[in-house]
Design a protein around this motif. Structure first.
Motif, PDB file in Angstrom:
ATOM      1  N   CYS A  78      13.399  14.521  -9.017  1.00  0.00           N
ATOM      2  CA  CYS A  78      12.936  13.630 -10.077  1.00  0.00           C
ATOM      3  C   CYS A  78      11.981  12.591  -9.486  1.00  0.00           C
ATOM      4  O   CYS A  78      12.166  12.122  -8.368  1.00  0.00           O
ATOM      5  CB  CYS A  78      14.143  12.946 -10.718  1.00  0.00           C
ATOM      6  SG  CYS A  78      13.714  11.760 -12.006  1.00  0.00           S
ATOM      7  N   VAL A  79      10.954  12.230 -10.241  1.00  0.00           N
ATOM      8  CA  VAL A  79       9.944  11.279  -9.768  1.00  0.00           C
ATOM      9  C   VAL A  79      10.579   9.979  -9.282  1.00  0.00           C
ATOM     10  O   VAL A  79      10.163   9.408  -8.268  1.00  0.00           O
ATOM     11  CB  VAL A  79       8.924  10.978 -10.888  1.00  0.00           C
ATOM     12  CG1 VAL A  79       7.978   9.861 -10.462  1.00  0.00           C
ATOM     13  CG2 VAL A  79       8.152  12.226 -11.249  1.00  0.00           C
ATOM     14  N   CYS A  80      11.595   9.520  -9.980  1.00  0.00           N
ATOM     15  CA  CYS A  80      12.195   8.232  -9.614  1.00  0.00           C
ATOM     16  C   CYS A  80      12.738   8.243  -8.191  1.00  0.00           C
ATOM     17  O   CYS A  80      12.726   7.217  -7.510  1.00  0.00           O
ATOM     18  CB  CYS A  80      13.279   7.847 -10.612  1.00  0.00           C
ATOM     19  SG  CYS A  80      14.625   9.047 -10.735  1.00  0.00           S
ATOM     20  N   TYR A  81      13.169   9.395  -7.712  1.00  0.00           N
ATOM     21  CA  TYR A  81      13.657   9.485  -6.338  1.00  0.00           C
ATOM     22  C   TYR A  81      12.507   9.413  -5.341  1.00  0.00           C
ATOM     23  O   TYR A  81      12.640   8.832  -4.272  1.00  0.00           O
ATOM     24  CB  TYR A  81      14.460  10.772  -6.126  1.00  0.00           C
ATOM     25  CG  TYR A  81      15.819  10.725  -6.766  1.00  0.00           C
ATOM     26  CD1 TYR A  81      16.811   9.856  -6.287  1.00  0.00           C
ATOM     27  CD2 TYR A  81      16.110  11.523  -7.872  1.00  0.00           C
ATOM     28  CE1 TYR A  81      18.059   9.816  -6.889  1.00  0.00           C
ATOM     29  CE2 TYR A  81      17.358  11.478  -8.473  1.00  0.00           C
ATOM     30  CZ  TYR A  81      18.323  10.620  -7.985  1.00  0.00           C
ATOM     31  OH  TYR A  81      19.556  10.561  -8.578  1.00  0.00           O
ATOM     32  N   PHE A  82      11.383  10.027  -5.704  1.00  0.00           N
ATOM     33  CA  PHE A  82      10.206   9.930  -4.819  1.00  0.00           C
ATOM     34  C   PHE A  82       9.838   8.465  -4.617  1.00  0.00           C
ATOM     35  O   PHE A  82       9.628   8.010  -3.493  1.00  0.00           O
ATOM     36  CB  PHE A  82       8.999  10.654  -5.435  1.00  0.00           C
ATOM     37  CG  PHE A  82       9.122  12.148  -5.479  1.00  0.00           C
ATOM     38  CD1 PHE A  82       9.513  12.859  -4.347  1.00  0.00           C
ATOM     39  CD2 PHE A  82       8.824  12.851  -6.635  1.00  0.00           C
ATOM     40  CE1 PHE A  82       9.613  14.250  -4.383  1.00  0.00           C
ATOM     41  CE2 PHE A  82       8.914  14.229  -6.676  1.00  0.00           C
ATOM     42  CZ  PHE A  82       9.318  14.932  -5.556  1.00  0.00           C
ATOM     43  N   VAL A  83       9.787   7.733  -5.724  1.00  0.00           N
ATOM     44  CA  VAL A  83       9.404   6.324  -5.659  1.00  0.00           C
ATOM     45  C   VAL A  83      10.398   5.558  -4.799  1.00  0.00           C
ATOM     46  O   VAL A  83      10.024   4.760  -3.935  1.00  0.00           O
ATOM     47  CB  VAL A  83       9.339   5.714  -7.077  1.00  0.00           C
ATOM     48  CG1 VAL A  83       9.095   4.213  -7.011  1.00  0.00           C
ATOM     49  CG2 VAL A  83       8.270   6.400  -7.904  1.00  0.00           C
ATOM     50  N   GLU A  84      11.667   5.847  -5.010  1.00  0.00           N
ATOM     51  CA  GLU A  84      12.730   5.158  -4.274  1.00  0.00           C
ATOM     52  C   GLU A  84      12.663   5.487  -2.777  1.00  0.00           C
ATOM     53  O   GLU A  84      12.671   4.597  -1.924  1.00  0.00           O
ATOM     54  CB  GLU A  84      14.089   5.574  -4.839  1.00  0.00           C
ATOM     55  CG  GLU A  84      15.260   4.839  -4.236  1.00  0.00           C
ATOM     56  CD  GLU A  84      15.235   3.361  -4.589  1.00  0.00           C
ATOM     57  OE1 GLU A  84      14.806   3.028  -5.714  1.00  0.00           O
ATOM     58  OE2 GLU A  84      15.611   2.542  -3.726  1.00  0.00           O
ATOM     59  N   VAL A  85      12.588   6.763  -2.461  1.00  0.00           N
ATOM     60  CA  VAL A  85      12.655   7.203  -1.062  1.00  0.00           C
ATOM     61  C   VAL A  85      11.406   6.808  -0.280  1.00  0.00           C
ATOM     62  O   VAL A  85      11.498   6.345   0.856  1.00  0.00           O
ATOM     63  CB  VAL A  85      12.871   8.728  -0.978  1.00  0.00           C
ATOM     64  CG1 VAL A  85      12.708   9.226   0.449  1.00  0.00           C
ATOM     65  CG2 VAL A  85      14.245   9.094  -1.525  1.00  0.00           C
ATOM     66  N   LEU A  86      10.237   6.982  -0.881  1.00  0.00           N
ATOM     67  CA  LEU A  86       9.012   6.654  -0.150  1.00  0.00           C
ATOM     68  C   LEU A  86       8.695   5.160  -0.200  1.00  0.00           C
ATOM     69  O   LEU A  86       7.883   4.668   0.570  1.00  0.00           O
ATOM     70  CB  LEU A  86       7.820   7.457  -0.689  1.00  0.00           C
ATOM     71  CG  LEU A  86       7.906   8.981  -0.591  1.00  0.00           C
ATOM     72  CD1 LEU A  86       6.534   9.601  -0.795  1.00  0.00           C
ATOM     73  CD2 LEU A  86       8.470   9.419   0.759  1.00  0.00           C
ATOM     74  N   GLY A  87       9.313   4.456  -1.144  1.00  0.00           N
ATOM     75  CA  GLY A  87       9.075   3.015  -1.223  1.00  0.00           C
ATOM     76  C   GLY A  87       7.628   2.662  -1.524  1.00  0.00           C
ATOM     77  O   GLY A  87       7.101   1.692  -1.001  1.00  0.00           O
ATOM     78  N   GLN A  88       7.002   3.482  -2.370  1.00  0.00           N
ATOM     79  CA  GLN A  88       5.601   3.232  -2.683  1.00  0.00           C
ATOM     80  C   GLN A  88       5.439   3.118  -4.193  1.00  0.00           C
ATOM     81  O   GLN A  88       6.284   3.579  -4.959  1.00  0.00           O
ATOM     82  CB  GLN A  88       4.747   4.368  -2.129  1.00  0.00           C
ATOM     83  CG  GLN A  88       5.033   4.588  -0.642  1.00  0.00           C
ATOM     84  CD  GLN A  88       3.824   5.056   0.124  1.00  0.00           C
ATOM     85  OE1 GLN A  88       2.940   5.694  -0.423  1.00  0.00           O
ATOM     86  NE2 GLN A  88       3.788   4.731   1.399  1.00  0.00           N
ATOM     87  N   PRO A  89       4.328   2.499  -4.632  1.00  0.00           N
ATOM     88  CA  PRO A  89       4.120   2.247  -6.068  1.00  0.00           C
ATOM     89  C   PRO A  89       4.186   3.528  -6.885  1.00  0.00           C
ATOM     90  O   PRO A  89       3.667   4.560  -6.473  1.00  0.00           O
ATOM     91  CB  PRO A  89       2.714   1.648  -6.124  1.00  0.00           C
ATOM     92  CG  PRO A  89       2.443   1.119  -4.756  1.00  0.00           C
ATOM     93  CD  PRO A  89       3.223   1.971  -3.806  1.00  0.00           C
ATOM     94  N   GLN A  90       4.799   3.429  -8.042  1.00  0.00           N
ATOM     95  CA  GLN A  90       4.958   4.597  -8.910  1.00  0.00           C
ATOM     96  C   GLN A  90       3.627   5.249  -9.284  1.00  0.00           C
ATOM     97  O   GLN A  90       3.515   6.488  -9.255  1.00  0.00           O
ATOM     98  CB  GLN A  90       5.767   4.195 -10.160  1.00  0.00           C
ATOM     99  CG  GLN A  90       5.877   5.284 -11.194  1.00  0.00           C
ATOM    100  CD  GLN A  90       4.758   5.208 -12.211  1.00  0.00           C
ATOM    101  OE1 GLN A  90       4.330   4.127 -12.590  1.00  0.00           O
ATOM    102  NE2 GLN A  90       4.259   6.373 -12.643  1.00  0.00           N
ATOM    103  N   PRO A  91       2.576   4.477  -9.638  1.00  0.00           N
ATOM    104  CA  PRO A  91       1.303   5.137  -9.965  1.00  0.00           C
ATOM    105  C   PRO A  91       0.755   5.949  -8.799  1.00  0.00           C
ATOM    106  O   PRO A  91       0.166   7.021  -9.000  1.00  0.00           O
ATOM    107  CB  PRO A  91       0.375   3.966 -10.303  1.00  0.00           C
ATOM    108  CG  PRO A  91       1.294   2.880 -10.762  1.00  0.00           C
ATOM    109  CD  PRO A  91       2.520   3.030  -9.906  1.00  0.00           C
ATOM    110  N   LYS A  92       0.955   5.445  -7.599  1.00  0.00           N
ATOM    111  CA  LYS A  92       0.475   6.193  -6.436  1.00  0.00           C
ATOM    112  C   LYS A  92       1.205   7.538  -6.311  1.00  0.00           C
ATOM    113  O   LYS A  92       0.581   8.587  -6.154  1.00  0.00           O
ATOM    114  CB  LYS A  92       0.673   5.360  -5.167  1.00  0.00           C
ATOM    115  CG  LYS A  92       0.328   6.098  -3.888  1.00  0.00           C
ATOM    116  CD  LYS A  92       0.404   5.188  -2.674  1.00  0.00           C
ATOM    117  CE  LYS A  92       0.289   5.992  -1.386  1.00  0.00           C
ATOM    118  NZ  LYS A  92       0.304   5.123  -0.190  1.00  0.00           N
ATOM    119  N   ILE A  93       2.512   7.499  -6.423  1.00  0.00           N
ATOM    120  CA  ILE A  93       3.302   8.735  -6.375  1.00  0.00           C
ATOM    121  C   ILE A  93       2.854   9.695  -7.463  1.00  0.00           C
ATOM    122  O   ILE A  93       2.610  10.879  -7.223  1.00  0.00           O
ATOM    123  CB  ILE A  93       4.808   8.408  -6.556  1.00  0.00           C
ATOM    124  CG1 ILE A  93       5.305   7.486  -5.438  1.00  0.00           C
ATOM    125  CG2 ILE A  93       5.624   9.692  -6.622  1.00  0.00           C
ATOM    126  CD1 ILE A  93       5.324   8.111  -4.074  1.00  0.00           C
TER     127      ILE A  93
END
Lengths: 139, 139
Positions: free
Chosen positions: B35-50
């Motif tokens: 899920c996208v929310c995990y990418f944002v959480e794990v990479l610690g980077q801005p959601q638009p960038k992800i």
DNA sequence: TATACATATTCGTCAATACGGATATAATGA
DNA sequence: TCATTATATCCGTATTGACGAATATGTATA
């Protein structure tokens, strides 16, 4: 001292592979050292363009060059990173299956085995004569 | 009709791989839908960038997305070209060996297995619950 | 319908790169 | 030393991509 080498640049590695001309160059070098003049002949593209792409591959650490008089010979080198080396070999194997890449290698063979057909290349060194001591070892 | 599909874009394939963030995303998806929310959480980077990088991977045909309510799940898909599929699998295997990539997957496991530590993710769907019917098949 | 939440897209800017054309460098031989 | 050949680099330009910031879209729920 031994730890001063910079870490393998993965982005640069893939950027180097993200260009049709560079993939064609790598394909031609897949199992032998090749002279720049053959690249120009086989790809039918301007020499400065070929040279720039070879420089790019060199800066990315994927190929290395050897001078022999006026001629420069390029060959693929195994990346320092084992995973990258495996990936590169897999890519070369893939390229060998592609029709367009096979056609390039056929033209290379013709240029090397029938140099009299290419007047400007009559004195160019042929890959076969130097293959033995410069073979690529990725595996 | 069946021949109307455009040929596999090799340059685009490698361009997609030539970015650290995108390689980290692929690594997290290496054997499950995420899920996208995990990418944002794990990479610690801005959601638009992800989101932009995921769109890039999607346009390159390397991943596909599935909507589940508010959440979007991304997973790796096998490229239509057999050689590309082999190369991609080799790349994923390589990534698994890299320290930084292992650390990312460890953080993903923590985020999934201890969601109470991430208040904003309390209701996010966990990969483990949907892994069975969406497993990636590259081989 | 209004609000909140998850995700996607747009905009402006900056860096990297590809290209053609011109030119520079290096090696050879007259 | 001068000319020739092989290769490399420089210049200006056009394209692409990465980023932060702001905003839009889609879905669920009150």
């Amino acid at each position: 001292m031994a730890s001063l080498q910079k870490p393998f640049d993965v982005e640069r590695f893939f950027q180097a592979l993200a260009d049709k001309t560079r993939l064609r160059l790598l394909n031609l070098m897949c199992d032998q050292e090749i002279c720049v003049c053959y690249f120009v002949e086989v790809l039918g593209q301007p020499q400065p363009k070929i040279s720039r792409h070879l420089a790019y591959l060199r800066n990315a650490g994927i190929v290395t060059a050897r001078r022999e008089g006026k001629w420069m010979h390029y060959r693929i080198v195994a990346p320092p990173n084992a995973g990258a080396a495996r990936v590169l070999q897999e890519i070369l194997d893939w390229l060998k299956e592609e029709k367009a890449m096979q056609a390039d290698r056929t033209r290379l063979t013709r240029a090397c085995c029938a140099p009299q057909k290419f007047v400007t290349l009559q004195n160019a060194p042929q890959p076969a004569t130097i293959e033995a001591n410069t073979a690529v070892v990725l595996r």
